[in-house]
Write a protein that holds these residues in place. Structure first.
Motif, PDB file in Angstrom:
ATOM      1  N   LEU A  96       0.829  -1.200   0.000  1.00  0.00           N
ATOM      2  CA  LEU A  96       0.000   0.000   0.000  1.00  0.00           C
ATOM      3  C   LEU A  96       0.867   1.256   0.000  1.00  0.00           C
ATOM      4  CD1 LEU A  96      -2.845   1.332   0.334  1.00  0.00           C
ATOM      5  CD2 LEU A  96      -2.463   1.172   2.803  1.00  0.00           C
ATOM      6  N   LEU A  97       1.849   1.318   0.890  1.00  0.00           N
ATOM      7  CA  LEU A  97       2.706   2.499   0.953  1.00  0.00           C
ATOM      8  C   LEU A  97       3.563   2.646  -0.302  1.00  0.00           C
ATOM      9  CD1 LEU A  97       3.973   2.686   4.653  1.00  0.00           C
ATOM     10  CD2 LEU A  97       1.822   3.477   3.643  1.00  0.00           C
ATOM     11  N   ARG A  98       4.088   1.541  -0.805  1.00  0.00           N
ATOM     12  CA  ARG A  98       4.909   1.595  -2.016  1.00  0.00           C
ATOM     13  C   ARG A  98       4.097   2.070  -3.219  1.00  0.00           C
ATOM     14  NH1 ARG A  98       9.718  -1.068  -2.263  1.00  0.00           N
ATOM     15  NH2 ARG A  98       9.310  -1.836  -4.376  1.00  0.00           N
ATOM     16  N   THR A  99       2.826   1.739  -3.240  1.00  0.00           N
ATOM     17  CA  THR A  99       1.965   2.178  -4.336  1.00  0.00           C
ATOM     18  C   THR A  99       1.674   3.665  -4.227  1.00  0.00           C
ATOM     19  OG1 THR A  99       0.954  -0.027  -4.413  1.00  0.00           O
ATOM     20  CG2 THR A  99      -0.230   1.749  -5.510  1.00  0.00           C
ATOM     21  N   ILE A 100       1.398   4.143  -3.026  1.00  0.00           N
ATOM     22  CA  ILE A 100       1.129   5.571  -2.847  1.00  0.00           C
ATOM     23  C   ILE A 100       2.349   6.406  -3.195  1.00  0.00           C
ATOM     24  CG2 ILE A 100       0.579   7.355  -1.145  1.00  0.00           C
ATOM     25  CD1 ILE A 100      -1.097   5.201   0.337  1.00  0.00           C
ATOM     26  N   SER A 101       3.541   5.932  -2.802  1.00  0.00           N
ATOM     27  CA  SER A 101       4.763   6.707  -3.062  1.00  0.00           C
ATOM     28  C   SER A 101       5.239   6.602  -4.497  1.00  0.00           C
ATOM     29  CB  SER A 101       5.884   6.268  -2.118  1.00  0.00           C
ATOM     30  OG  SER A 101       6.289   4.938  -2.393  1.00  0.00           O
ATOM     31  N   GLY A 102       4.647   5.700  -5.284  1.00  0.00           N
ATOM     32  CA  GLY A 102       4.999   5.578  -6.692  1.00  0.00           C
ATOM     33  C   GLY A 102       6.036   4.528  -6.995  1.00  0.00           C
ATOM     34  N   LEU A 103       6.490   3.787  -5.987  1.00  0.00           N
ATOM     35  CA  LEU A 103       7.470   2.722  -6.230  1.00  0.00           C
ATOM     36  C   LEU A 103       6.843   1.538  -6.947  1.00  0.00           C
ATOM     37  CD1 LEU A 103       9.321   2.795  -2.789  1.00  0.00           C
ATOM     38  CD2 LEU A 103      10.184   3.627  -4.998  1.00  0.00           C
ATOM     39  N   LEU A 104       5.536   1.381  -6.786  1.00  0.00           N
ATOM     40  CA  LEU A 104       4.785   0.356  -7.516  1.00  0.00           C
ATOM     41  C   LEU A 104       3.667   1.031  -8.291  1.00  0.00           C
ATOM     42  CD1 LEU A 104       4.268  -2.565  -4.938  1.00  0.00           C
ATOM     43  CD2 LEU A 104       5.620  -2.655  -7.037  1.00  0.00           C
ATOM     44  N   PRO A 105       3.426   0.621  -9.537  1.00  0.00           N
ATOM     45  CA  PRO A 105       2.324   1.220 -10.295  1.00  0.00           C
ATOM     46  C   PRO A 105       0.981   0.592  -9.915  1.00  0.00           C
ATOM     47  CG  PRO A 105       3.416  -0.431 -11.633  1.00  0.00           C
ATOM     48  CD  PRO A 105       4.189  -0.354 -10.336  1.00  0.00           C
ATOM     49  N   THR A 106      -0.079   1.338 -10.113  1.00  0.00           N
ATOM     50  CA  THR A 106      -1.418   0.767  -9.974  1.00  0.00           C
ATOM     51  C   THR A 106      -1.801   0.107 -11.287  1.00  0.00           C
ATOM     52  OG1 THR A 106      -2.422   2.842 -10.674  1.00  0.00           O
ATOM     53  CG2 THR A 106      -2.160   2.514  -8.304  1.00  0.00           C
ATOM     54  N   SER A 107      -2.534  -0.995 -11.196  1.00  0.00           N
ATOM     55  CA  SER A 107      -3.074  -1.609 -12.410  1.00  0.00           C
ATOM     56  C   SER A 107      -4.548  -1.282 -12.592  1.00  0.00           C
ATOM     57  CB  SER A 107      -2.872  -3.131 -12.382  1.00  0.00           C
ATOM     58  OG  SER A 107      -3.371  -3.696 -11.197  1.00  0.00           O
ATOM     59  N   ALA A 108      -5.160  -0.706 -11.560  1.00  0.00           N
ATOM     60  CA  ALA A 108      -6.538  -0.220 -11.651  1.00  0.00           C
ATOM     61  C   ALA A 108      -6.764   0.744 -10.497  1.00  0.00           C
ATOM     62  CB  ALA A 108      -7.540  -1.371 -11.586  1.00  0.00           C
ATOM     63  N   GLY A 109      -7.774   1.579 -10.632  1.00  0.00           N
ATOM     64  CA  GLY A 109      -8.109   2.525  -9.585  1.00  0.00           C
ATOM     65  C   GLY A 109      -7.279   3.794  -9.676  1.00  0.00           C
ATOM     66  N   ASP A 110      -7.441   4.669  -8.686  1.00  0.00           N
ATOM     67  CA  ASP A 110      -6.774   5.964  -8.718  1.00  0.00           C
ATOM     68  C   ASP A 110      -6.369   6.377  -7.304  1.00  0.00           C
ATOM     69  OD1 ASP A 110      -5.777   8.288  -9.893  1.00  0.00           O
ATOM     70  OD2 ASP A 110      -7.671   9.383  -9.664  1.00  0.00           O
ATOM     71  N   ILE A 111      -5.263   7.136  -7.239  1.00  0.00           N
ATOM     72  CA  ILE A 111      -4.809   7.756  -5.991  1.00  0.00           C
ATOM     73  C   ILE A 111      -4.810   9.261  -6.220  1.00  0.00           C
ATOM     74  CG2 ILE A 111      -2.935   7.953  -4.317  1.00  0.00           C
ATOM     75  CD1 ILE A 111      -1.940   5.209  -5.296  1.00  0.00           C
ATOM     76  N   ARG A 112      -5.438   9.998  -5.308  1.00  0.00           N
ATOM     77  CA  ARG A 112      -5.499  11.457  -5.434  1.00  0.00           C
ATOM     78  C   ARG A 112      -4.872  12.114  -4.205  1.00  0.00           C
ATOM     79  NH1 ARG A 112     -10.267   9.477  -6.625  1.00  0.00           N
ATOM     80  NH2 ARG A 112     -11.236  10.212  -4.695  1.00  0.00           N
ATOM     81  N   GLN A 113      -4.109  13.148  -4.460  1.00  0.00           N
ATOM     82  CA  GLN A 113      -3.556  13.979  -3.394  1.00  0.00           C
ATOM     83  C   GLN A 113      -4.174  15.362  -3.527  1.00  0.00           C
ATOM     84  OE1 GLN A 113       0.466  15.248  -3.805  1.00  0.00           O
ATOM     85  NE2 GLN A 113       0.711  15.801  -1.659  1.00  0.00           N
ATOM     86  N   ASP A 114      -4.803  15.842  -2.459  1.00  0.00           N
ATOM     87  CA  ASP A 114      -5.480  17.141  -2.507  1.00  0.00           C
ATOM     88  C   ASP A 114      -6.424  17.227  -3.706  1.00  0.00           C
ATOM     89  OD1 ASP A 114      -4.046  17.933  -0.250  1.00  0.00           O
ATOM     90  OD2 ASP A 114      -2.422  18.809  -1.443  1.00  0.00           O
TER      91      ASP A 114
END
Length: 244
Positions: free
Chosen positions: A52-70
């Motif tokens: 989860l943390l690696r995905t949020i920080s960009g070390l792992l890509p998402t294969s579906a869904g979205d992460i939003r900051q602000d």
């Protein structure tokens, strides 16, 4: 009577799927991290917490869904740009540069920042909270104890001027007194600098003791999101997913 102030969202995950190769470790994760909050993500080994943390920080890509900051999508935003936007990841195992001194490690955290006066002031803040680092400022990272390395890793993350700090198992293998000091620092970062903290921990009681909200992750899925005190008091949920 004035209307209550709306709570802003620092991070929002919507249906995030991510993992390694063809084997997802996160399965449609939805998560909201309010601005200025401490959110503890807890669960057994293999629950997907570090992923989860690696995905949020960009070390792992998402294969579906979205992460939003602000409110802005992070799709396609590289790790370096996420750091500049204020998302700073403190990985597991206290990763400092062993050949560099304590002071050089802290400077590395502020590498992209331009104002030397601000950098000096933030270095002084780190040394004030962690006097052991001030005493060892000219010593190499390789000479530090495990607890001192964790202090340095968090201090280096602070030097990047984070809006959101992602911490992966900061208490792992440390003495109770050191763990207490580190948790106190996280609470201080939130109180003094309004830094949002997303904390991954297997030390559930310790994490929930400083958190506003607890999130239980199980096999890559969010199974509960509750106020931290309420989550700790839920005996059935604790036995089922947290092992105590």
């Amino acid at each position: 009577m004035s209307a209550p102030t709306a709570v802003r969202t620092a991070l929002a995950l919507d249906g995030v799927v991510a993992g390694y190769g063809q084997d997802p470790a996160l399965h449609g994760v939805d998560l909201v991290v309010p601005e200025g909050a401490i959110v503890a993500v807890v669960g057994a080994n293999g629950a997907g917490k570090s992923t989860l943390l690696r995905t949020i920080s960009g070390l792992l890509p998402t294969s579906a869904g979205d992460i939003r900051q602000d409110g802005l999508s992070l799709a396609g935003v590289p790790v370096e740009e996420r750091i500049r936007r204020g998302i700073v990841h403190v990985p597991e195992r206290r990763q400092v540069i062993p050949e560099l001194t304590v002071e050089e490690n802290l400077r590395l955290g502020a590498l992209w920042r331009r104002d030397p006066a601000e950098r000096a002031a933030d270095t002084a803040e780190v040394y004030e909270f962690f006097p052991a680092l001030a005493e060892r400022r000219h010593r190499a990272g390789s000479t530090l104890s495990g607890g001192e390395r964790q202090m340095l890793a968090i201090g280096r993350a602070f030097m990047a001027h984070p809006k959101v700090m992602l911490l992966d198992e900061p208490s792992l293998g440390l003495a109770p007194k050191v763990v207490a000091d580190i948790m106190s620092m996280l609470a201080w970062l939130r109180a003094e600098f309004s830094i949002t903290v997303l904390l991954v921990e297997q030390n559930v009681r310790t994490a929930l003791s400083i958190a506003d909200t607890g999130v239980v992750l199980n096999l890559g899925r969010v199974v509960a999101t509750r106020p931290a005190a309420e989550l700790e008091a839920d005996e059935q949920l604790r036995h089922l997913y947290l092992g105590f």
